[in-house]
Design a protein around this motif. Structure first.
Motif, PDB file in Angstrom:
ATOM      1  N   LEU A 194     -11.471 -16.970  21.319  1.00 18.14           N
ATOM      2  CA  LEU A 194     -12.550 -16.161  20.740  1.00 18.14           C
ATOM      3  C   LEU A 194     -12.460 -14.720  21.236  1.00 18.14           C
ATOM      4  CD1 LEU A 194     -15.193 -15.882  19.152  1.00 18.14           C
ATOM      5  CD2 LEU A 194     -16.413 -16.644  21.216  1.00 18.14           C
ATOM      6  N   TRP A 195     -12.265 -14.549  22.532  1.00 17.67           N
ATOM      7  CA  TRP A 195     -12.134 -13.196  23.099  1.00 17.67           C
ATOM      8  C   TRP A 195     -10.930 -12.474  22.510  1.00 17.67           C
ATOM      9  CZ3 TRP A 195      -7.946 -11.700  26.250  1.00 17.67           C
ATOM     10  CH2 TRP A 195      -8.053 -10.417  26.792  1.00 17.67           C
ATOM     11  N   MET A 196      -9.819 -13.173  22.340  1.00 14.55           N
ATOM     12  CA  MET A 196      -8.631 -12.537  21.764  1.00 14.55           C
ATOM     13  C   MET A 196      -8.906 -12.044  20.352  1.00 14.55           C
ATOM     14  SD  MET A 196      -5.408 -14.856  23.034  1.00 14.55           S
ATOM     15  CE  MET A 196      -4.713 -14.620  24.667  1.00 14.55           C
ATOM     16  N   GLY A 197      -9.613 -12.856  19.553  1.00 16.86           N
ATOM     17  CA  GLY A 197      -9.932 -12.444  18.195  1.00 16.86           C
ATOM     18  C   GLY A 197     -10.808 -11.212  18.164  1.00 16.86           C
ATOM     19  N   LEU A 198     -11.738 -11.107  19.075  1.00 18.62           N
ATOM     20  CA  LEU A 198     -12.615  -9.946  19.134  1.00 18.62           C
ATOM     21  C   LEU A 198     -11.886  -8.700  19.627  1.00 18.62           C
ATOM     22  CD1 LEU A 198     -15.833 -11.620  20.599  1.00 18.62           C
ATOM     23  CD2 LEU A 198     -15.409 -10.921  18.228  1.00 18.62           C
ATOM     24  N   ARG A 199     -10.833  -8.893  20.409  1.00 17.54           N
ATOM     25  CA  ARG A 199     -10.083  -7.749  20.935  1.00 17.54           C
ATOM     26  C   ARG A 199      -9.284  -7.040  19.852  1.00 17.54           C
ATOM     27  NH1 ARG A 199     -10.685  -4.477  24.162  1.00 17.54           N
ATOM     28  NH2 ARG A 199      -8.450  -4.055  24.358  1.00 17.54           N
ATOM     29  N   VAL A 200      -8.833  -7.760  18.839  1.00 21.90           N
ATOM     30  CA  VAL A 200      -7.910  -7.192  17.851  1.00 21.90           C
ATOM     31  C   VAL A 200      -8.642  -6.381  16.801  1.00 21.90           C
ATOM     32  CG1 VAL A 200      -6.229  -7.757  16.058  1.00 21.90           C
ATOM     33  CG2 VAL A 200      -6.188  -8.967  18.247  1.00 21.90           C
ATOM     34  N   GLY A 201      -9.803  -6.810  16.370  1.00 23.81           N
ATOM     35  CA  GLY A 201     -10.520  -6.086  15.327  1.00 23.81           C
ATOM     36  C   GLY A 201     -10.289  -6.730  13.969  1.00 23.81           C
ATOM     37  N   PRO A 202     -10.964  -6.227  12.928  1.00 20.37           N
ATOM     38  CA  PRO A 202     -10.886  -6.844  11.595  1.00 20.37           C
ATOM     39  C   PRO A 202      -9.465  -6.846  11.038  1.00 20.37           C
ATOM     40  CG  PRO A 202     -12.676  -5.253  11.726  1.00 20.37           C
ATOM     41  CD  PRO A 202     -11.850  -5.061  12.958  1.00 20.37           C
ATOM     42  N   GLY A 203      -9.206  -7.804  10.150  1.00 20.56           N
ATOM     43  CA  GLY A 203      -7.914  -7.859   9.487  1.00 20.56           C
ATOM     44  C   GLY A 203      -7.228  -9.185   9.702  1.00 20.56           C
ATOM     45  N   ARG A 205      -4.532  -9.815  11.189  1.00 16.12           N
ATOM     46  CA  ARG A 205      -3.892  -9.975  12.505  1.00 16.12           C
ATOM     47  C   ARG A 205      -4.861 -10.505  13.552  1.00 16.12           C
ATOM     48  NH1 ARG A 205      -0.950  -4.840  14.498  1.00 16.12           N
ATOM     49  NH2 ARG A 205      -0.401  -6.364  16.095  1.00 16.12           N
ATOM     50  N   ARG A 206      -6.154 -10.513  13.236  1.00 17.59           N
ATOM     51  CA  ARG A 206      -7.139 -10.955  14.224  1.00 17.59           C
ATOM     52  C   ARG A 206      -6.864 -12.384  14.683  1.00 17.59           C
ATOM     53  NH1 ARG A 206     -13.589 -10.345  13.550  1.00 17.59           N
ATOM     54  NH2 ARG A 206     -13.121  -8.448  14.712  1.00 17.59           N
ATOM     55  N   LEU A 207      -6.376 -13.246  13.788  1.00 16.55           N
ATOM     56  CA  LEU A 207      -6.172 -14.652  14.124  1.00 16.55           C
ATOM     57  C   LEU A 207      -4.832 -14.932  14.790  1.00 16.55           C
ATOM     58  CD1 LEU A 207      -7.609 -16.396  10.924  1.00 16.55           C
ATOM     59  CD2 LEU A 207      -8.714 -16.077  13.146  1.00 16.55           C
ATOM     60  N   ALA A 208      -3.913 -13.964  14.760  1.00 18.03           N
ATOM     61  CA  ALA A 208      -2.558 -14.223  15.267  1.00 18.03           C
ATOM     62  C   ALA A 208      -2.574 -14.573  16.754  1.00 18.03           C
ATOM     63  CB  ALA A 208      -1.672 -13.013  15.007  1.00 18.03           C
ATOM     64  N   GLY A 209      -3.255 -13.770  17.563  1.00 17.13           N
ATOM     65  CA  GLY A 209      -3.306 -14.036  19.001  1.00 17.13           C
ATOM     66  C   GLY A 209      -3.977 -15.350  19.341  1.00 17.13           C
ATOM     67  N   PRO A 210      -5.193 -15.592  18.833  1.00 13.49           N
ATOM     68  CA  PRO A 210      -5.844 -16.870  19.117  1.00 13.49           C
ATOM     69  C   PRO A 210      -5.021 -18.085  18.693  1.00 13.49           C
ATOM     70  CG  PRO A 210      -7.429 -15.325  18.227  1.00 13.49           C
ATOM     71  CD  PRO A 210      -6.090 -14.667  18.125  1.00 13.49           C
ATOM     72  N   LEU A 211      -4.375 -17.991  17.520  1.00 11.41           N
ATOM     73  CA  LEU A 211      -3.559 -19.116  17.064  1.00 11.41           C
ATOM     74  C   LEU A 211      -2.356 -19.324  17.972  1.00 11.41           C
ATOM     75  CD1 LEU A 211      -3.607 -18.732  13.165  1.00 11.41           C
ATOM     76  CD2 LEU A 211      -4.604 -20.583  14.535  1.00 11.41           C
ATOM     77  N   ALA A 212      -1.692 -18.237  18.358  1.00 11.68           N
ATOM     78  CA  ALA A 212      -0.522 -18.348  19.242  1.00 11.68           C
ATOM     79  C   ALA A 212      -0.931 -18.962  20.579  1.00 11.68           C
ATOM     80  CB  ALA A 212       0.109 -16.973  19.449  1.00 11.68           C
ATOM     81  N   PHE A 213      -2.059 -18.518  21.117  1.00  9.27           N
ATOM     82  CA  PHE A 213      -2.546 -19.048  22.397  1.00  9.27           C
ATOM     83  C   PHE A 213      -2.846 -20.540  22.284  1.00  9.27           C
ATOM     84  CE2 PHE A 213      -5.792 -20.148  25.466  1.00  9.27           C
ATOM     85  CZ  PHE A 213      -5.377 -19.513  26.617  1.00  9.27           C
TER      86      PHE A 213
END
Length: 561
Positions: A194-203, A205-213
């Protein structure tokens, strides 16, 4: 050196300084540690982990049953044994080195989150943290869990500076390893993506980090789940002991800390079989490890549904224990180790949890608008909750320190200059928050004396088992000066039997039965004593009663070793 290279060089030198301080303190502690009887005489989980690691090092790397205890630490020990020989000395050295490296991870993560001064303070606090020294010196998974928790902070801090899939995946992989060491760490999956998604911002790419983690974590744990399925028809991502552990902390007689399923059987060789046997007796059929776990979750759930008010009071009590300065022991005790280590004794006086938590609160209040503070506070709160919802002992809580240390470093680095400059208005809110945290953490909730008694009783049991009766008697007498319980009376009874002091053994058996009339060990002790005295008819009567009581509690194992 260019101007852009200078800060990196300074950070590198400071990290090296933290490492050297951590190694020096651990070297001094190792000198004291050699004098602690637990150094070479293992009890409880330590004995289980050592035996398991030796089997792995000997070639049994796959195993033949579902993991009941977290597997990462025995495999770590097995690697040490294969590389350096199956010698506990090298296991201790390896853990002390890991502990020193963990201090560098604290420095690195804090530097990525905050300023250099905070990183140095956090690294030095980690180096001198007495519970970290203690954890590095016992054959328990606590040292490895702290190492992995501090390592987890590094890719998270790097992601905070510059989000990227690689950083996210690295963090997820480390969390998977941590969950294979400290299972309740899986609760962090509710926070970090959740924190990773909020760090990236709209778009997109927001889900890329959370999904990878998340995928990195679940891929690693999925492999363990497949392994567990292959040997026991149970797809357990980590272990199968969650249900029994949850029940131990959530039933009508729960105390907030460890209480075994059956009295007198609080060791790993009994815990798993007892959990299975009691569940199978209750349901009347053989059960898989997963079914056993679900049974105990169900028992705890019944208590919560039927007595919600009592459960909420119990949960509040466990929460207070989680943030309290006292280090709740189980088999081994940091305060007993301090009796043998002047260094540990001094550090425990000045840098215990009741100091670390208020410093972290100061740091959070001062840095609450910065990128790392909210994450660290959320991780700390989430991990603390995962401890409190089960039951509280010091080694379960200890990884929480990894999330508090960076904030404590901020507290030290910003509080002292503020005091020097007289910025009292700016420091008012942090001071009030820290005062509240200090009061909450340092309120005396636990009487340490019974725990000290158990620690010395455990020492006596080690030497009793090894046949060193004079040494065993010395430690058991020390325990008796601190208190009494049925376990101590049983140990004394066995000691007197081996010394041939039958009348005194009979006295301890009588006292055991008086303290715990439903515990079969006192009756078994009396039966053995009477048999040694030639009073076979009386001995048989007590023996039958011991067997009856033992069947009633569902054990069916030898009553006395």
């Amino acid at each position: 050196m260019t101007r852009s290279q200078a800060p990196a060089r300074i950070d590198l030198l400071l990290a090296l300084g933290v490492l050297l301080v951590a190694l020096a303190l651990r070297g001094l502690y190792l000198r004291d540690l050699v004098g602690v009887p637990f150094f070479e005489h293992l009890v409880g989980d330590a004995r289980t982990y050592d035996a398991w690691a030796r089997r792995i090092a000997g070639g049994d790397w796959w195993g033949d049953r579902v993991f009941y205890q977290a597997p990462a630490y025995p495999y770590f020990l097995a690697v040490v044994y294969r590389l350096a020989g199956a010698d506990l000395w090298w296991a201790h050295v390896a853990q002390l080195v890991l502990g020193a490296i963990a201090c560098v991870f604290v420095f690195a993560a804090t530097r990525l989150f905050f300023e250099r001064q905070a990183a140095l303070a956090a690294g030095l606090l980690a180096a001198a943290l007495p519970t970290a020294l203690y954890a590095d010196g016992v054959i328990q998974k606590t040292s490895l869990s702290f190492f992995l928790t501090t390592l987890l902070l590094v890719p998270l801090a790097a992601f905070a500076r510059r989000p990227g899939i690689g950083r996210a995946a690295a963090g997820g992989f480390v969390l998977g390893l941590l969950a294979l060491t400290r299972e309740n760490a899986l609760v962090l999956l509710a926070v970090i993506p959740l924190w990773m998604g909020l760090r990236v911002g709209p778009g997109s790419r927001r889900l890329a980090g959370p999904l990878a983690f998340t995928l990195a974590t679940l891929t690693l744990l999925g492999l363990v789940g497949l392994r567990n399925w292959s040997v026991g028809d149970t797809f357990a991502l980590t272990t199968s002991q969650a249900g029994p552990n949850f029940y131990m902390g959530n039933h009508a007689q729960a105390t907030g800390t460890y209480v075994p399923l059956l009295a007198g059987r609080q060791t790993p060789e009994f815990e798993g079989p007892d959990a299975t046997r009691l569940a199978e007796q209750a349901l009347g059929r053989p059960l898989t490890p997963g079914e056993v776990s679900r049974y105990w979750f169900g028992r705890a759930g019944e208590f919560i549904r039927e007595q919600p008010g009592r459960w909420l009071v119990l949960l509040a009590w466990k929460t207070l224990l989680t943030v309290n300065a006292f280090e709740l022991p189980d088999t081994e005790d940091v305060y007993l180790y301090a009796d043998f280590s002047p260094l540990l004794r001094v550090l425990l006086r000045w840098l215990h949890f009741g100091v670390l938590l208020p410093l972290a609160v100061v740091g959070f209040v001062l840095a609450r608008r910065e990128r790392g503070a909210t994450l660290l506070a959320a991780l700390a709160a989430c991990f603390a909750a995962s401890v409190a919802v089960f039951y509280v002992v010091a080694r379960y809580r200890f990884p929480l320190a990894a999330f508090l240390l960076p904030l404590a470093g901020v507290g030290v680095a910003r509080l002292l200059p503020g005091i020097y400059r007289g910025q009292w208005r700016r420091l008012l809110a942090p001071a009030l928050a820290a005062g509240l945290a200090a009061a909450l953490s340092n309120v005396p909730l636990i009487d340490a004396t019974p725990h000290r008694m158990v620690a010395y009783m455990n020492l006596g049991s080690i030497f009793l088992e090894e046949g060193k009766l004079a040494v065993a008697e010395r430690y058991l007498e020390h325990a008796r000066r601190l208190g009494e319980n049925v376990d101590l009376e049983v140990h004394f009874g066995v000691l007197r039997l081996r010394q041939g002091q039958l009348a005194r053994a009979r006295g301890h058996a009588e006292r055991s039965m008086a303290l715990a009339p439903r515990d079969p060990r006192g009756y078994a002790l009396m039966a053995r004593t009477l048999r040694r005295e030639g009073r076979r008819e009386e001995a048989d009567r007590f023996s039958r009663e011991a067997v009856r009581l033992d069947r009633a509690r569902g054990s069916g194992a030898p009553l006395l070793e």
